[in-house]
Every structure is written in C-alpha cells, then in structure tokens.
Design a protein around this motif. Structure first.
Motif, PDB file in Angstrom:
ATOM      1  N   MET A  39       0.834  -1.199   0.000  1.00  0.00           N
ATOM      2  CA  MET A  39       0.000   0.000   0.000  1.00  0.00           C
ATOM      3  C   MET A  39       0.869   1.249   0.000  1.00  0.00           C
ATOM      4  N   LEU A  95      -6.302   0.720   7.192  1.00  0.00           N
ATOM      5  CA  LEU A  95      -5.730  -0.196   6.204  1.00  0.00           C
ATOM      6  C   LEU A  95      -5.689  -1.620   6.756  1.00  0.00           C
ATOM      7  N   PRO A 128       2.388   0.357   5.481  1.00  0.00           N
ATOM      8  CA  PRO A 128       2.263   1.001   4.175  1.00  0.00           C
ATOM      9  C   PRO A 128       3.411   1.992   3.993  1.00  0.00           C
ATOM     10  N   LEU A 130      -2.664   0.627  -4.730  1.00  0.00           N
ATOM     11  CA  LEU A 130      -2.401  -0.766  -4.355  1.00  0.00           C
ATOM     12  C   LEU A 130      -1.325  -1.224  -5.321  1.00  0.00           C
TER      13      LEU A 130
END
Lengths: 172, 274
Positions: free
Chosen positions: B65, B90, B120, B138
């Motif tokens: 991410m 997330l 991420p 993504l």
C-alpha cells in the motif's frame, strides 16, 4: 489454435507456441522462496519432494480464500524471477511451467533439450483463475505463508503457449 | 460515516474494481486488437466482472500500500492521529477485503512476512485549502520491479525524457502485465522525482501533448496485451514536473500494470481525531 491439456500428462507435443491452451487437472504451486528451497532440498536429499514427471508448476501466491471457495485470487506471477532455478528443476523432471512474461535463453534451451513446455497465464486475472479452481491444499513449506507449495485441482485454466516442446518461442 | 469506514470501503473497492477511465481504455483496446491480444483483453474484462460478482480481489497481488496524504494548510490536523487512522483503517481493510499479506521485513535476509500487509508507505505534503485528501495506490510488484530512475544530463531535454520512459518499457516488455499505465516524475531531486512518478497517477485534467507522445511511442514497441503484440502496450501516461538543479534532469518512471488500482478519500475540514 485452441487445445486442451490434462495434467499430469505424458504428451504435449501437439501444443505449438502461440496456441491457446486450456489446462485441467493437477497443478503444483511454487514461487520465489519455494523455488530456492526446492532446489536446495533436491540437492541435499537427491530426491524430489513431490512427483515431477508429467506434472506442472504454477508460479503463483494466492490471496486469502473466501468462505465457500477453493482458493482466493490466484493469477500468475512474473516467471523471470524463477529463471535461475528452472533449468535445474527441468533437469530433474519438472518440465511444464505456467507463469507470466518472457523466460531467459537458458530456460528456452532447457525446455528444448528436455522437451518441456512453458505456458503463460493471463497476468492480473486472479479472480478468473480462482473461479476455475476446484480444490487447493498446502503441500510443503506452510511457514512461507502466501509462498507455500500448494496442490491444486483446476478446470479449463486459460493459457497461451510461449515455449513449446521443440523450443519454439512465441514472438508477437 | 466515520473516516475509518470510508477508507476501508474505498480501499476494498479499489481491489475489486478499476477506475472508470481504466475500464474505458481496456474496452477500447479490446475493440482494436485481434488474435491472442484480443484473447488476453477478453480475459481481463471477464476477470473484472468475476471479481465484482465473487467479491474477491481482482488480482492476488493486492500490492504494497502506497499512501499520499495531502494536507490543506487550513485543515484541522493532528498528524499523529492521522497516521494512526491510516494504519488502522488499512489493517482492517486488508483483513475484511481478503488482501494477500505481501509485505516482508528483513528484506535482504530472512524476509519474514509481517503477517498483516503492514506497514504502508506513507508520504505527507501540504497543499492549499482546508481538507485532507488521502490517495492510495495498491502497488503490485510485478510492475513495480520494472520501474526506473534515470539522472539525465540537463541538456537532454524533452526527447531525453521520452527516451528514458520508452527505454524503461523496452526493458520491461511483457513482465509488468501490459497494457500498462505509466507515471513519470520529472525534476526535483532523485527521491522527489520517484515520489512524483506515483503522485502523477492522481493528476486531474486532460492528457498533455507530452503524455500522448510518450504513450504513442510506447505503443509502437508492439509489446501488446500480455506481451502478445498489438497496438496497445500503454493505456495511459501521467507526467508530473517540478523545478530541478541546473546540473540535472531526474526522470523517474513508475510502471503500473493494467490493473490500475487506486482510491481517494477526502476528509472534509481535516482530521484531528473525529
């Protein structure tokens, strides 16, 4: 040309590079870390941890399985990263490979020498392949998580032949 | 609706559904291609409907991410709480949306899976206004592995930039799941160009002449859908540019597969915990 391949198989000489091939039957799943481990295990023990002859390896690492399905999203990963391991595995009998993207010269040579086969599955189409997978079980290296070796039962997996048993490579 | 729920929904939707423009571009490519290239595009379009109906990610590589928090200078903001909001939302989205845990720690050693697809990559920047916009990519790694950075001579000019992008795709060939989307960052420092090449995916407005020219040059490479050849090797190019040093011309290229999965969430008025 459209053709079918049932695995395990002893004969795939009818398949030519550029053919659309629908694969059904048994598939062994292995990618980066599993390849590394397979090679060192075979070198150490002198035997293959699952039957290679007539079987295929699929370069893939699935997303988690939704309840009621056999597997999660499960499309191919880039084959290039397996190139350094493939000639050794081919020499040990694992002749059919399914992944995505081009292969090295050495892999093409090994496929030609041993009469193997390289099929390309459609990159990014993980949901499509999940919908064609009937069953899945973890066979080896469960500690690798999404990189563990799996045994799948699949039906009509769409692929395109990139390298045929004669070593002919599909060129656009 | 709570901010967390909005982020979870947006991120899960991005894993199953492509932006309108990407779907349009894929459908147009399908009309234009023939033979094996058309077969690949048919599978791609089928895959989009299957992932939607099965409610599973369209690709097993749900990516690492990448997040860009653009904070309005007049927004209410508690940066620590904002970071926490992003990370907890997330984590929940990855679980609920059945994302693959694709992140490992000790990258050059044990490579043990972090088990929750975290952390991420988060970038923060300031902008005008009083809202906070969260942009998410993504980012799959089949395509990320084909990305590049080139430090051109300052005199290389527009043509040098175009060649740097086209060369990147020449090397990439069929590896990044073409037809691809390309982000290009031009200028800044080496690191800034790289970040811009991802921010570029969130550009607004019409395709520029430069973007069209790069796209057309890539399409002449005959890579085609799935590497099967054809007119469509790239479906879109996005260029972002900033000032740079007199001695250089950094060019960063982010290669993204046909599955251009992205999400945007606007936190109206900002975020300080509510």
């Amino acid at each position: 040309m459209e053709t079918k391949l049932f695995l395990p198989s002893q004969n795939w000489s009818h398949i030519h590079s550029g053919d659309i091939v629908y694969v059904s039957g048994k598939l062994y799943v292995a990618r980066d870390q599993a390849h590394k481990l397979l090679v060192s295990e075979i070198k150490e023990k002198g035997e293959t941890p699952f039957p290679f002859e007539g079987n295929a390896v699929y370069y893939m690492g699935p997303s988690p399985t939704k309840e009621g399905m056999a597997i999660g999203s499960s499309g191919p990963t880039t084959s290039r990263r397996m190139d350094e391991f493939s000639p050794f595995l081919i020499s040990k009998g694992l002749k059919i490979m399914i992944g995505k993207g081009p292969r090295s010269e050495k892999v093409v040579e090994a496929v030609k020498e041993y009469g193997g086969l390289y099929l390309q599955a459609f990159g990014g189409c993980g949901a499509l392949y999940a919908s064609r997978t009937l069953s899945s079980r973890t066979l080896l290296y469960p500690f690798l998580g999404p990189e563990a070796v799996l045994e799948l039962e699949v039906k009509d997996f769409p692929t395109i032949c990139i390298i045929d048993s004669r070593g002919e490579v599909f060129k656009p | 609706m709570k901010a967390e729920e909005v982020i979870i929904d947006a991120v899960i939707e991005a894993s199953r559904k492509l932006p309108f423009d990407a779907v349009k571009a894929l459908e147009k490519a399908y009309e234009e291609e023939e033979g094996n290239s058309k077969v690949v595009l048919k599978a791609i379009l089928d895959n989009l409907s299957i992932s939607k109906s099965l409610e599973i990610p369209l690709c097993q590589d749900t990516g690492m991410m990448w997040c860009w928090a653009e904070i309005g200078r007049n927004a209410r903001v508690d940066i620590v709480k904002l970071e926490k909001l992003i990370e907890t939302s997330l984590a929940k989205a990855f679980k609920k949306g059945l994302f693959r845990t694709s992140v490992v720690r000790d990258a050059m050693g044990e490579r043990s899976n972090t088990g929750d697809n975290l952390p991420p990559v988060i970038n923060y920047s300031l902008t005008s206004g009083s809202d906070i916009t969260l942009h998410f990519l993504l980012k799959g790694f089949g395509s990320e592995n084909c990305s590049s950075l080139t430090m051109l001579n300052p005199t290389a000019g527009r043509e040098g930039v175009i060649e740097a992008v086209v060369d990147t795709m020449k090397r990439a060939g069929a590896k990044p799941c073409p037809p691809v989307f390309i982000g290009v960052g031009v200028g800044g420092t080496m690191d800034r160009a790289a970040v811009m090449s991802k921010e570029a995916f969130f550009k607004r407005g019409k395709e520029t002449d430069l973007e069209r020219e790069i796209k057309e040059r890539i399409n002449k490479l005959n890579i085609g859908p799935g590497g099967m050849g054809g007119k469509n090797s790239s479906l879109g190019v996005f260029v972002k540019e900033e000032p740079t040093h007199i001695a250089g011309l950094p060019v960063a290229v982010t290669v993204n597969c046909w599955a251009e999965r992205k999400a945007e969430v606007v936190l109206l008025g900002g975020y300080d915990g509510d």
